[in-house]
Design a protein around this motif. Structure first.
Motif, short mmCIF file in Angstrom:
data_model
loop_
_atom_site.label_atom_id
_atom_site.label_comp_id
_atom_site.label_asym_id
_atom_site.label_seq_id
_atom_site.Cartn_x
_atom_site.Cartn_y
_atom_site.Cartn_z
N ILE A 6 -6.91 -2.88 -17.71
CA ILE A 6 -8.07 -1.78 -17.17
C ILE A 6 -9.28 -2.45 -16.35
O ILE A 6 -10.00 -1.88 -15.65
N GLY A 7 -9.43 -3.86 -16.71
CA GLY A 7 -10.55 -4.39 -16.11
C GLY A 7 -10.31 -6.03 -16.33
O GLY A 7 -9.30 -6.44 -16.90
N PHE A 8 -11.31 -6.77 -15.79
CA PHE A 8 -11.46 -8.28 -16.08
C PHE A 8 -12.68 -8.85 -16.38
O PHE A 8 -13.71 -8.14 -16.05
N GLY A 9 -12.74 -9.87 -17.15
CA GLY A 9 -13.80 -10.75 -17.30
C GLY A 9 -13.59 -12.06 -16.57
O GLY A 9 -12.65 -12.36 -16.48
N GLY A 10 -14.69 -12.72 -15.91
CA GLY A 10 -14.35 -13.97 -15.41
C GLY A 10 -15.42 -14.92 -15.85
O GLY A 10 -16.80 -14.66 -15.71
N ARG A 11 -15.03 -16.13 -16.04
CA ARG A 11 -16.15 -17.05 -16.57
C ARG A 11 -16.24 -18.22 -15.53
O ARG A 11 -14.94 -18.68 -15.35
N VAL A 12 -17.43 -18.77 -15.24
CA VAL A 12 -17.41 -19.93 -14.53
C VAL A 12 -17.08 -21.35 -15.25
O VAL A 12 -16.76 -21.15 -16.37
N ILE A 13 -16.36 -22.14 -14.31
CA ILE A 13 -15.85 -23.33 -15.15
C ILE A 13 -17.05 -24.57 -14.87
O ILE A 13 -16.75 -25.72 -15.34
N ASP A 14 -17.88 -24.32 -14.28
CA ASP A 14 -19.06 -25.14 -13.84
C ASP A 14 -20.38 -24.71 -14.57
O ASP A 14 -20.24 -23.74 -15.28
N LYS A 15 -21.61 -25.08 -14.11
CA LYS A 15 -22.80 -24.66 -14.72
C LYS A 15 -23.28 -23.57 -14.00
O LYS A 15 -24.49 -22.96 -14.15
N SER A 16 -22.58 -22.88 -12.92
CA SER A 16 -23.17 -21.86 -12.14
C SER A 16 -23.64 -20.44 -12.76
O SER A 16 -22.74 -20.29 -13.84
N LEU A 17 -24.30 -19.75 -12.44
CA LEU A 17 -24.72 -18.43 -13.01
C LEU A 17 -24.36 -17.20 -11.84
O LEU A 17 -24.25 -17.33 -10.87
N PRO A 18 -24.09 -16.19 -12.55
CA PRO A 18 -23.83 -15.60 -14.03
C PRO A 18 -22.71 -16.21 -14.62
O PRO A 18 -21.87 -16.49 -14.03
N LYS A 19 -23.01 -16.53 -15.96
CA LYS A 19 -21.78 -17.39 -16.45
C LYS A 19 -20.53 -16.53 -16.64
O LYS A 19 -19.31 -16.74 -16.40
N TYR A 20 -20.87 -15.26 -17.03
CA TYR A 20 -19.66 -14.26 -17.12
C TYR A 20 -19.90 -13.23 -16.17
O TYR A 20 -21.22 -12.66 -15.97
N MET A 21 -18.78 -12.41 -15.80
CA MET A 21 -18.88 -11.48 -14.84
C MET A 21 -17.87 -10.58 -15.41
O MET A 21 -16.74 -10.98 -15.49
N ASN A 22 -18.12 -9.26 -15.15
CA ASN A 22 -17.22 -8.38 -15.87
C ASN A 22 -16.89 -7.11 -14.58
O ASN A 22 -17.70 -6.91 -13.79
N SER A 23 -15.63 -6.54 -14.82
CA SER A 23 -15.38 -5.46 -13.75
C SER A 23 -16.39 -4.66 -13.84
O SER A 23 -17.04 -4.19 -14.98
N PRO A 24 -16.49 -3.75 -12.63
CA PRO A 24 -17.67 -2.64 -12.92
C PRO A 24 -16.74 -1.23 -13.47
O PRO A 24 -15.69 -1.42 -13.67
N GLU A 25 -17.41 -0.42 -13.95
CA GLU A 25 -16.88 0.89 -14.47
C GLU A 25 -15.97 1.48 -13.33
O GLU A 25 -16.47 1.49 -11.95
N THR A 26 -14.70 1.84 -13.63
CA THR A 26 -13.77 2.35 -12.56
C THR A 26 -13.35 3.61 -13.51
O THR A 26 -13.60 3.98 -14.64
N LEU A 27 -12.56 4.28 -12.36
CA LEU A 27 -11.66 5.45 -13.09
C LEU A 27 -10.81 5.12 -14.32
O LEU A 27 -10.75 5.78 -15.50
#
Length: 286
Positions: free
Chosen positions: A122-143
């Motif tokens: 239904i969605g995704f979370g994504g995490r950086v593998i270096d020191k950049s920000l934001p560390k985590y990013m998630n899918s926005p709300e969708t249908l």
């Protein structure tokens, strides 16, 4: 003008069809990310997971993947697979740039597909593998994705047959504990715990144990979450990890057995609240 039932049902049908298409697009995206993780040029993503001690079996089980640094690799892939621009945009996987071009929302991140209770992506979370920000990013709300109504890994945790369910903060905490055989674990998806999530949990367990970070923000979030769970009639306990570690660090260092001992020592709500208050006030004075 009075809208006739036909018009309404027509609208509903369109919405239902779009939902199905988004779910299909999400599944294709998960496959795409998973395949990218195996590509020779994405060695650094695999190395990151190895360093975090995540084995290949766990990578497969949780469908982990990698989104490359390219601007529109996924967008082009989904177009090739026959998805319309409307569907791809509605999935939240792409964003429109200032120039009006579609670019991938997730780039250069380890990807965590988020499943609903039936196992749909239904969605995704994504995490950086270096020191950049934001560390985590998630899918926005969708249908198809509403973060306050879902819990990460509940599709697996619900089969654990244990009477208690553990809630942790991060995807990595969940994955690490599952890999160590502690499978009655879910994560709240980047939000403070909601009533909807509480009701969902209550269907699958008798007792909810919260293990959030022991920093001040984590503590405030814990207390809010506890009150919500308590108010809907959940039996709630709090698990505190020594030395301010997170579950992922602790279980890697000390093993599953030690973690199970921590679970058995989780504090009931009132005791936890008293302990927090004791730290904040001097109880030797009236």
């Amino acid at each position: 003008k009075i809208s006739l039932p036909e018009e309404e049902s027509d609208k509903e049908q369109k919405k239902a069809k779009l939902k199905q298409e988004i779910l299909k697009a999400n599944t294709e995206a998960a496959r795409f990310f998973h395949k990218q993780l195996g590509e020779p040029e994405n060695e650094k993503a695999r190395r990151y997971l190895e360093e975090r001690k995540i084995d290949s079996k766990t990578v497969r089980r949780f469908g982990l993947g990698y989104s490359t640094e390219k601007w529109d690799a996924l967008y082009r892939y989904l177009l090739e697979k026959g998805f319309s621009q409307e569907v791809i945009q509605a999935s939240g996987l792409v964003i429109k740039s200032k120039k009006g071009e579609f670019i991938d929302k997730f780039r250069g991140r380890i990807m965590f597909p988020i499943f609903d209770i039936r196992g749909n992506v239904i969605g995704f979370g994504g995490r950086v593998i270096d020191k950049s920000l934001p560390k985590y990013m998630n899918s926005p709300e969708t249908l198809v994705y509403n973060k306050s109504k879902n819990l990460y890994a509940l599709n697996f945790a619900k089969n654990s047959k244990k009477k208690e369910m553990l809630i942790v903060e991060g995807y990595m905490d969940v994955i690490s504990l599952h890999q160590h055989g502690i499978t009655n674990v879910v994560a709240s998806l980047g939000t403070a715990l909601t009533e909807n999530q509480g009701r969902l949990l209550k269907k699958y367990c008798e007792e909810v144990i919260i293990s959030y970070d022991s920093d001040a923000a984590g503590q405030a979030a814990t207390l809010r979450g506890l009150d919500i769970l308590d108010s809907i009639g959940c039996n709630v306990k709090i698990l505190t990890i020594p030395d301010g570690k997170d579950p992922d660090e602790f279980v890697k260092k000390n093993g599953a057995q030690e973690f199970e001992i921590l679970i058995s020592k989780a504090l009931p709500l009132i005791e936890y609240k008293l302990r927090v208050l004791k730290k904040q006030i001097d109880i030797n004075t009236t």
